[in-house]
Design a protein around this motif. Structure first.
Motif, mmCIF file in Angstrom:
data_model
loop_
_atom_site.group_PDB
_atom_site.id
_atom_site.type_symbol
_atom_site.label_atom_id
_atom_site.label_comp_id
_atom_site.label_asym_id
_atom_site.label_seq_id
_atom_site.Cartn_x
_atom_site.Cartn_y
_atom_site.Cartn_z
ATOM 1 N N VAL A 158 -15.239 25.729 14.863
ATOM 2 C CA VAL A 158 -15.553 24.635 15.789
ATOM 3 C C VAL A 158 -16.463 23.594 15.134
ATOM 4 N N LEU A 159 -16.978 23.886 13.940
ATOM 5 C CA LEU A 159 -17.797 22.905 13.232
ATOM 6 C C LEU A 159 -16.928 21.723 12.808
ATOM 7 N N PRO A 160 -17.462 20.501 12.836
ATOM 8 C CA PRO A 160 -16.677 19.359 12.364
ATOM 9 C C PRO A 160 -16.325 19.537 10.883
ATOM 10 N N GLN A 161 -15.212 18.953 10.495
ATOM 11 C CA GLN A 161 -14.728 19.089 9.129
ATOM 12 C C GLN A 161 -14.978 17.817 8.324
ATOM 13 N N LEU A 162 -15.554 17.974 7.153
ATOM 14 C CA LEU A 162 -15.711 16.859 6.223
ATOM 15 C C LEU A 162 -14.644 16.993 5.141
ATOM 16 N N ILE A 163 -13.994 15.879 4.823
ATOM 17 C CA ILE A 163 -12.903 15.892 3.848
ATOM 18 C C ILE A 163 -13.227 14.896 2.738
ATOM 19 N N GLY A 164 -13.208 15.373 1.512
ATOM 20 C CA GLY A 164 -13.512 14.496 0.380
ATOM 21 C C GLY A 164 -13.129 15.142 -0.923
ATOM 22 N N SER A 165 -13.378 14.448 -2.011
ATOM 23 C CA SER A 165 -13.044 14.956 -3.338
ATOM 24 C C SER A 165 -13.949 16.127 -3.707
ATOM 25 N N GLU A 166 -13.358 17.131 -4.356
ATOM 26 C CA GLU A 166 -14.161 18.260 -4.832
ATOM 27 C C GLU A 166 -15.108 17.828 -5.942
ATOM 28 N N GLN A 167 -14.868 16.657 -6.509
ATOM 29 C CA GLN A 167 -15.727 16.144 -7.571
ATOM 30 C C GLN A 167 -16.988 15.467 -7.035
ATOM 31 N N PHE A 168 -17.065 15.271 -5.718
ATOM 32 C CA PHE A 168 -18.250 14.646 -5.137
ATOM 33 C C PHE A 168 -19.496 15.476 -5.480
ATOM 34 N N SER A 169 -20.584 14.787 -5.761
ATOM 35 C CA SER A 169 -21.851 15.472 -6.016
ATOM 36 C C SER A 169 -22.412 16.016 -4.705
ATOM 37 N N ALA A 170 -23.396 16.900 -4.817
ATOM 38 C CA ALA A 170 -24.037 17.456 -3.624
ATOM 39 C C ALA A 170 -24.689 16.346 -2.804
ATOM 40 N N SER A 171 -25.272 15.354 -3.470
ATOM 41 C CA SER A 171 -25.929 14.258 -2.748
ATOM 42 C C SER A 171 -24.913 13.419 -1.974
ATOM 43 N N LYS A 172 -23.715 13.249 -2.540
ATOM 44 C CA LYS A 172 -22.693 12.471 -1.839
ATOM 45 C C LYS A 172 -22.159 13.239 -0.639
ATOM 46 N N LYS A 173 -22.000 14.528 -0.808
ATOM 47 C CA LYS A 173 -21.564 15.357 0.317
ATOM 48 C C LYS A 173 -22.619 15.351 1.417
ATOM 49 N N ASN A 174 -23.877 15.368 1.011
ATOM 50 C CA ASN A 174 -24.966 15.309 1.976
ATOM 51 C C ASN A 174 -24.969 13.973 2.705
ATOM 52 N N MET A 175 -24.650 12.897 1.969
ATOM 53 C CA MET A 175 -24.534 11.570 2.583
ATOM 54 C C MET A 175 -23.409 11.551 3.618
ATOM 55 N N MET A 176 -22.308 12.237 3.307
ATOM 56 C CA MET A 176 -21.202 12.316 4.269
ATOM 57 C C MET A 176 -21.651 13.005 5.554
ATOM 58 N N TYR A 177 -22.432 14.076 5.393
ATOM 59 C CA TYR A 177 -22.914 14.787 6.570
ATOM 60 C C TYR A 177 -23.848 13.912 7.395
ATOM 61 N N SER A 178 -24.684 13.124 6.717
ATOM 62 C CA SER A 178 -25.591 12.209 7.423
ATOM 63 C C SER A 178 -24.790 11.143 8.174
ATOM 64 N N THR A 179 -23.741 10.635 7.536
ATOM 65 C CA THR A 179 -22.884 9.632 8.182
ATOM 66 C C THR A 179 -22.179 10.229 9.399
ATOM 67 N N LEU A 180 -21.765 11.471 9.278
ATOM 68 C CA LEU A 180 -21.148 12.161 10.414
ATOM 69 C C LEU A 180 -22.105 12.185 11.599
ATOM 70 N N GLY A 181 -23.375 12.470 11.329
ATOM 71 C CA GLY A 181 -24.368 12.509 12.398
ATOM 72 C C GLY A 181 -24.530 11.158 13.083
ATOM 73 N N VAL A 182 -24.520 10.092 12.289
ATOM 74 C CA VAL A 182 -24.648 8.741 12.849
ATOM 75 C C VAL A 182 -23.439 8.425 13.739
#
Length: 273
Positions: A158-182
């Motif tokens: 039931v958690l939302p799903q983030l979809i992106g390149s496996e090459q993304f850095s941890a900071s970019k993935k974290n940015m995606m999660y922050s954007t999801l929250g917004v």
């Protein structure tokens, strides 16, 4: 003549005292050299015969104690990862190796390993905390680190799903999660939630709402006030589509294109316009 004899005797006394002082200093130096030599020899023996000495004084590990609060990690997984540890040398065991083996488990975020006399190995484990799904079958923690359990329980799906390149850095993935929250916060007032959020090349974002409707968001910029205002306007236009006052057949919406500056385009499920 007596005076000369006295001088001669005093001279001999001074030479004798000086000779004694030299001998004492020489003995002291020799003692220091001997002490240093013995210490070096002892260290050399310890270094070259370390393993043999450890084997003489070492004794086997009798137990493994695992501590921590776990919701998903099974203690038997830890025991299995440390197979063969019980019975190994208590002193000879490499604690860093033990830590590496435990932290290799999907649900382990970090582990602290210590020896407890006389024969216990103690582990304090911090379990991973998933904040979203990541691509297919993986999870993401709040630090942007991806981990992939053997299977996902229903409460994780039931958690939302983030979809992106496996090459993304941890900071970019974290940015995606922050954007999801917004985005989630902006859609909340319209009774909408996000099922999936995708970041494509060139900062292009797409999301899928919990009602199954796909939304093309285009570029999102949160670094400046203008970008934030543009996003708020986009979310407002998307939200109004689902308001009762819009008089729109919401159930028949397939996709919304919110990339336009002053409106949205709607694609209908049945080809309706």
């Amino acid at each position: 003549m007596a005076h000369n004899a006295a001088i001669h005797v005093m001279g001999q006394g001074a030479q004798l005292a000086e000779g004694n002082a030299v001998r004492e200093e020489t003995v002291l130096v020799l003692k220091r050299v001997l002490t240093v030599t013995l210490i070096c020899l002892a260290l050399l023996v310890l270094l070259t015969k370390r393993d043999s000495l450890i084997q003489v004084v070492d004794h086997p590990i009798s137990s493994i104690k695992v501590t921590g609060a776990f919701s998903y990690l099974n203690e038997s997984e830890v025991t299995q990862a440390l197979s063969g540890l019980v019975g190994a040398g208590f002193i000879a065991t490499d604690l860093k190796d033990v830590q590496t083996r435990v932290e290799g488990l999907a649900w382990v975020n970090s582990a602290t390993v210590s020896r407890v006399w006389p024969g216990e190995i103690k582990l304090l484990i911090n379990e991973q905390v998933a904040v979203s799904q990541w691509n297919d079958g993986a999870l993401l923690n709040a630090e942007g680190v991806v981990f992939k359990p053997a299977e996902l329980r229903s409460d994780l799906l039931v958690l939302p799903q983030l979809i992106g390149s496996e090459q993304f850095s941890a900071s970019k993935k974290n940015m995606m999660y922050s954007t999801l929250g917004v985005l989630q916060q902006g859609l909340k007032e319209y009774g909408l939630a996000i099922r999936a959020l995708e970041l494509k090349p060139r900062n292009v974002w797409n999301m899928t709402l919990s009602n199954g409707v796909a939304v093309a968001m285009g570029e999102i910029k949160l670094q400046d006030r203008e970008g934030q205002q543009n996003l708020e306007a986009k979310l407002e236009r998307v939200g109004k589509v689902f308001s009762s006052r819009a008089n729109i057949d919401v159930a028949n919406i397939s996709r919304i294109d919110a990339r336009y500056p002053n409106g949205v385009a709607i694609k209908w499920r049945s080809g309706k316009k």
